[in-house]
Write an enzyme that holds these catalytic residues in place. Structure first.
Site, PDB file in Angstrom:
ATOM      1  N   HIS A  69       0.827  -1.204   0.000  1.00 33.66           N
ATOM      2  CA  HIS A  69       0.000   0.000   0.000  1.00 33.66           C
ATOM      3  C   HIS A  69       0.868   1.264   0.000  1.00 33.66           C
ATOM      4  O   HIS A  69       0.583   2.237  -0.698  1.00 33.66           O
ATOM      5  CB  HIS A  69      -0.923  -0.032   1.227  1.00 33.66           C
ATOM      6  CG  HIS A  69      -1.695   1.221   1.430  1.00 33.66           C
ATOM      7  ND1 HIS A  69      -1.333   2.162   2.367  1.00 33.66           N
ATOM      8  CD2 HIS A  69      -2.789   1.714   0.792  1.00 33.66           C
ATOM      9  CE1 HIS A  69      -2.187   3.168   2.312  1.00 33.66           C
ATOM     10  NE2 HIS A  69      -3.079   2.925   1.366  1.00 33.66           N
ATOM     11  N   GLU A  72       2.212   1.825  -3.392  1.00 31.76           N
ATOM     12  CA  GLU A  72       1.156   2.384  -4.247  1.00 31.76           C
ATOM     13  C   GLU A  72       1.150   3.911  -4.134  1.00 31.76           C
ATOM     14  O   GLU A  72       1.141   4.621  -5.141  1.00 31.76           O
ATOM     15  CB  GLU A  72      -0.198   1.807  -3.831  1.00 31.76           C
ATOM     16  CG  GLU A  72      -1.391   2.470  -4.477  1.00 31.76           C
ATOM     17  CD  GLU A  72      -2.552   2.675  -3.498  1.00 31.76           C
ATOM     18  OE1 GLU A  72      -2.979   1.713  -2.845  1.00 31.76           O
ATOM     19  OE2 GLU A  72      -3.013   3.835  -3.388  1.00 31.76           O
ATOM     20  N   HIS A  73       1.187   4.416  -2.920  1.00 30.25           N
ATOM     21  CA  HIS A  73       1.200   5.877  -2.725  1.00 30.25           C
ATOM     22  C   HIS A  73       2.430   6.496  -3.379  1.00 30.25           C
ATOM     23  O   HIS A  73       2.347   7.549  -4.009  1.00 30.25           O
ATOM     24  CB  HIS A  73       1.213   6.209  -1.226  1.00 30.25           C
ATOM     25  CG  HIS A  73      -0.144   6.271  -0.608  1.00 30.25           C
ATOM     26  ND1 HIS A  73      -0.622   7.390   0.007  1.00 30.25           N
ATOM     27  CD2 HIS A  73      -1.122   5.345  -0.510  1.00 30.25           C
ATOM     28  CE1 HIS A  73      -1.839   7.153   0.479  1.00 30.25           C
ATOM     29  NE2 HIS A  73      -2.169   5.920   0.177  1.00 30.25           N
ATOM     30  N   GLU A 145      -4.490   7.940   7.184  1.00 30.21           N
ATOM     31  CA  GLU A 145      -5.364   6.949   6.549  1.00 30.21           C
ATOM     32  C   GLU A 145      -5.605   5.787   7.534  1.00 30.21           C
ATOM     33  O   GLU A 145      -6.724   5.302   7.679  1.00 30.21           O
ATOM     34  CB  GLU A 145      -4.720   6.440   5.246  1.00 30.21           C
ATOM     35  CG  GLU A 145      -5.671   5.620   4.395  1.00 30.21           C
ATOM     36  CD  GLU A 145      -5.065   5.151   3.077  1.00 30.21           C
ATOM     37  OE1 GLU A 145      -3.906   5.515   2.775  1.00 30.21           O
ATOM     38  OE2 GLU A 145      -5.750   4.407   2.349  1.00 30.21           O
TER      39      GLU A 145
END
Lengths: 428, 424
Positions: A69, A72-73, A145
């Protein structure tokens, strides 16, 4: 590039597919008359891939939770200091990305400048630019997040269910990791993951919209470099058949207790059999506890469950489970009632007419997926990343019978495969 | 672009059809409009839940669900929504088009949608007492569970505080404190009072024949006697005089900031489109100032956005942050609002924002739900334009227009969902 064309008469849809020389698989679903075109570029790298042999190395490594994740950012970071969103914005396109247990997908939808946007998608995902400074900045953003999900009772009750069902399988790890785990991520970790998993042979691109398939293949040919890549070696821990714990409970600021009753499915499948299992399990859950079932009627009328009650199926190559969840003042009582209802079905079997009706309704929901370029693009991408040809749906669907239901009921929905997750309301 | 075909069914009752062959489904909804009022809010909300429990043909939720499954899994719903000073009861169906099933489900689905509102289940001439009681419990759960989604909770609280004593502060799903006074008899009386006297709009999107639908509707309604009076639509355009601060302390892990602003501009104002462009520069999309500065540069949050309530002339800005970053984030957001107000944005930012809005207008064409929503807003005011004209209008917006539109934008309410002492 040579391509294959598959037309499905009953759906009025055609899928064009091709394999690039690097091994990248490309799928195009022309959707005439749609204003939007959607493209999704995905890799088989998700939160469960935390143990692997890096490309060019012989020794396996374990990476911090939440790396897929985080990566991905960071893919949005461009060498010139800008971010990948900028160019999409210039073309009026909407871009995004998401990471699941098994995949990371980059996507955009646009109503103009498809060629430019598509080329940009393929290019930026193929050009990582990680620096220690931009990693530190992201820790703040992702930290928020993670906090957001900490306050999300539904997310917590689902993850706790996975933690109860699985002993070792990394599906029990939070997709975004923890504030602690992501603080251990540095650029070497990211490059190791990137170089190993962002290998075209490990990736799929799907496009849905009013486009010419040939044009899509041409852009891929022009943009994807012909480099040699190594083989991806992921290591998964041994997972016992038994569940980890029967009951798990936490507290969160919610109005009413939330629950998920999970069942671990130990019979993992691949290819057409995986698709068959997904379809059959979804029909089975609706048959048992769908809106027209006796179970739903009885417990809704008595007030034990409400409109939030729902069922879910997660079938992947490396794990598989199903669940029943929602709001309920007494989840333990509801689980007992569910187990009794399952036993009753084991004794009496399923009603054939009811099964046929629910199967028919399920076919309707499959057709509905093709109403929208995003949902059809994601459907194809997700399945192809697991080497499942979802366009086999009509044939596979027709082989599912009421006997399949009984088999799955006895195989999956048993007391020993089950666990109950509850989130109780915390004090305000 | 597809045009909407409008047919008058009878006085204050219209049919809107958007024909499009590309959809696999036919999507329809019926809006029965009521004035938004505190007295009626709970009645309407509970009514929508009770109507969903049965029709004269299918007397229970179970029978309705069986029937919907037979129609290839037709999705149906009855709910309430509010826009400006209207509170509507909406029944909707989404059914697979007959050409993909070879069966005749479309017309049956439309009939189901109508029956849900116009031919309810009335066991003893009124609603079922059992259904009313069960649905009070379900509605109470809906009302209580607002706290489950902290982002929505913060937004609702902000609007509630900002619009105190205005109709906009009325919650569309009603109030639990009213439950004791409602029973099957007075709920039915309320139903009888409103069902044949309130304006009705019916929307259909899909590959359909509008004349055939019109004929079907006229014949369906021929046995009813309607006497409908129109409702005068009131849009909001109040301005703010001073900023108030509201804080709740709850057991949460992340702070939720909601800023309520007044713009003085609703859809009837010619500056509405310029406001939309300015809002996009500020906080709508990955090109926006809030995304690039508050999130990307300052790393204060995962999300920060602004959106408009076009009916009430409001702007709402939301973000999820660490508790101790309240001041810092609020100031950073206010600085970006000031930047738009005083024209500190480039021509590129302006052009990107315009392209973003035009592109989203084009993408409405792919979504029956968004299309219907847009066409509903057109029924509210003659000033709003078709999607095509609206795109034209957006493309002509200049920097000066944005500055004019932002002139009166001012911060009215700062709401912060904070943690509790000892947790912060």
């Amino acid at each position: 590039m040579n391509f294959v064309k598959k037309h499905i008469e009953s759906l009025g849809e055609t899928v064009y597919s091709a394999v690039h020389s690097t091994g990248l698989r490309i799928f195009v679903i022309p959707k005439k008359g749609f204003s939007k075109t959607y493209a999704v570029y995905g890799t088989k790298f998700g939160s469960i891939n935390n143990h692997f042999v890096p490309l060019g190395s012989e020794k396996d490594i374990t990476v911090p939770d939440g790396v897929a994740h985080f990566l991905e950012h960071k893919m949005f970071e461009q060498p010139d200091g800008s971010n990948a969103f900028d160019l999409f914005s210039k073309y009026g396109a909407n871009a995004n990305a998401f990471t699941s247990f098994t995949n990371t997908c980059y996507l955009f939808s646009c109503t103009k400048y498809f060629d430019e946007c598509f080329e940009h998608l393929l290019s930026y995902v193929n050009e990582p630019h990680f620096t220690d400074e931009n990693i530190e900045k992201e820790q703040g953003i992702i930290g928020q997040e993670i906090r957001m999900y900490d306050d999300d009772g539904e997310w917590c009750v689902m993850f706790n269910m996975l933690r109860a069902l699985y002993v070792n399988n990394p599906v029990k790890i939070d997709i975004a990791g923890t504030v602690e785990s992501i603080s251990q991520i540095n650029k070497d970790v990211l490059y190791n993951c990137y170089n190993t998993y962002y290998n075209p042979a490990n990736m799929v691109v799907a496009v849905a919209g009013d486009v010419e398939p040939e044009r899509v293949f041409e852009i891929v040919d022009k943009t994807i470099k012909n480099t040699e890549y190594g083989k991806v070696t992921s290591i998964y821990p041994e997972e016992p058949d038994a569940v980890c714990q029967k009951y798990i409970e936490t507290k969160s600021l919610v109005a009413k207790p939330l629950f998920q009753i999970g069942f671990k499915d130990n019979n993992l499948k691949t290819g057409s059999e995986l698709l068959r299992r997904e379809i059959a399990l979804k029909i089975l859950l609706r048959l048992i506890a769908g809106r027209s079932s006796a179970f739903f009627k009885e417990n809704y009328e008595s007030g034990l469950i409400n409109d939030t009650f729902d069922t879910d199926v997660m079938t992947e190559l490396s794990f598989s489970c199903v669940s029943f969840g929602g709001e309920c003042d007494n989840p333990k009582e509801l689980k007992e009632k569910l187990m009794k209802a399952l036993d009753k079905f084991r004794e009496t079997g399923f009603d054939k007419a009811e099964f046929e009706r629910i199967k028919k309704a399920f076919y309707g929901s499959f057709i509905r997926t093709f109403n929208n370029v995003e949902s059809v693009g994601n459907l194809i991408c997700r399945n192809m990343l697991s080497d499942v040809d979802v366009m086999e749906f009509p044939e596979i669907y027709s082989t599912i019978t009421v006997d399949t239901m009984t088999e799955l009921l006895n195989e999956v929905l048993t007391e020993e495969n089950s666990a109950l997750s509850v989130v109780l309301p915390a004090e305000e | 672009m597809n045009n909407v075909i409008k047919h008058k069914i009878s006085d204050n009752m219209n049919l809107y059809v958007i024909k499009d062959v590309k959809y696999k489904t036919v999507h329809c909804c019926t809006h029965l409009y009521r004035p938004l009022s505190r007295e009626e809010a709970t009645f309407n909300a509970l009514l929508s839940k009770v109507l969903k429990c049965g029709t004269n043909k299918y007397s229970s939720m179970n029978e309705l669900n069986v029937y919907a499954e037979e129609l290839y899994g037709c999705i149906y719903d009855v709910s309430v929504s509010k826009k400006a000073n209207l509170h509507s009861i909406v029944s909707s169906v989404n059914v697979i088009a007959d050409k993909y099933t070879g069966e005749c489900s479309q017309e049956k689905a439309i009939e189901l949608m109508l029956d849900l509102i116009f031919k309810p289940y009335l066991p003893d001439g009124v609603f079922s007492g059992g259904y009313v009681e069960t649905q009070k419990i379900n509605l109470a759960d809906d009302i209580d569970s607002l706290i489950n989604d902290k982002r929505s909770y913060a937004n609702v609280r902000c609007i509630e505080e900002m619009c105190k004593n205005e109709p906009n502060s009325i919650v569309e799903i009603g109030y639990k404190e009213d439950f004791d006074t409602i029973n099957e008899t007075n709920l039915f009386e309320h139903y009888q009072k409103i069902v044949f006297t309130s304006p009705v709009d019916i929307f259909v999107v899909g590959d359909v024949d509008d004349e055939k639908i019109l004929m079907f509707l006229r014949s369906y309604f021929s046995s009813f006697k309607f006497d409908i009076s129109p409702i005068i639509i009131e849009l909001g355009n109040k301005l703010s005089d001073e900023t108030k601060y509201v804080e709740d302390n709850l057991n949460v892990n992340q702070g939720k900031l909601a800023l309520g602003l007044r713009t003085g501009i609703n859809i009837e104002n010619p500056l509405y489109y310029a406001l939309l462009v300015g809002n996009s520069i500020l906080g709508s999309g990955a090109h926006s100032k809030l995304f690039n500065n508050v999130r990307e540069k300052l790393s204060l949050c995962y999300y920060a956005y602004s959106r408009l309530d076009k009916y009430n002339g409001l702007m709402l800005i939301g973000s999820g942050i660490e508790f101790e970053n309240f001041e810092k984030t609020k100031n950073a957001i206010c600085e970006e609002i000031e930047n738009v107000k005083c024209g500190k944005f480039t021509d590129e930012e302006l052009e990107i924002a315009k392209e973003y809005i035009i592109s989203s207008y084009r993408s409405y064409e792919d979504s029956p739900g968004l299309l219907i929503d847009y066409y509903i807003s057109l029924t509210y005011t003659p000033y709003l334009k078709s999607l095509e004209e609206a795109s034209e209008c957006i493309s002509r917006i200049t920097k000066d227009d944005v500055l004019k539109a932002f002139e009166k934008v001012s911060l009215d309410t700062v709401y912060f969902l904070n943690g509790k002492e000892g947790q912060k």
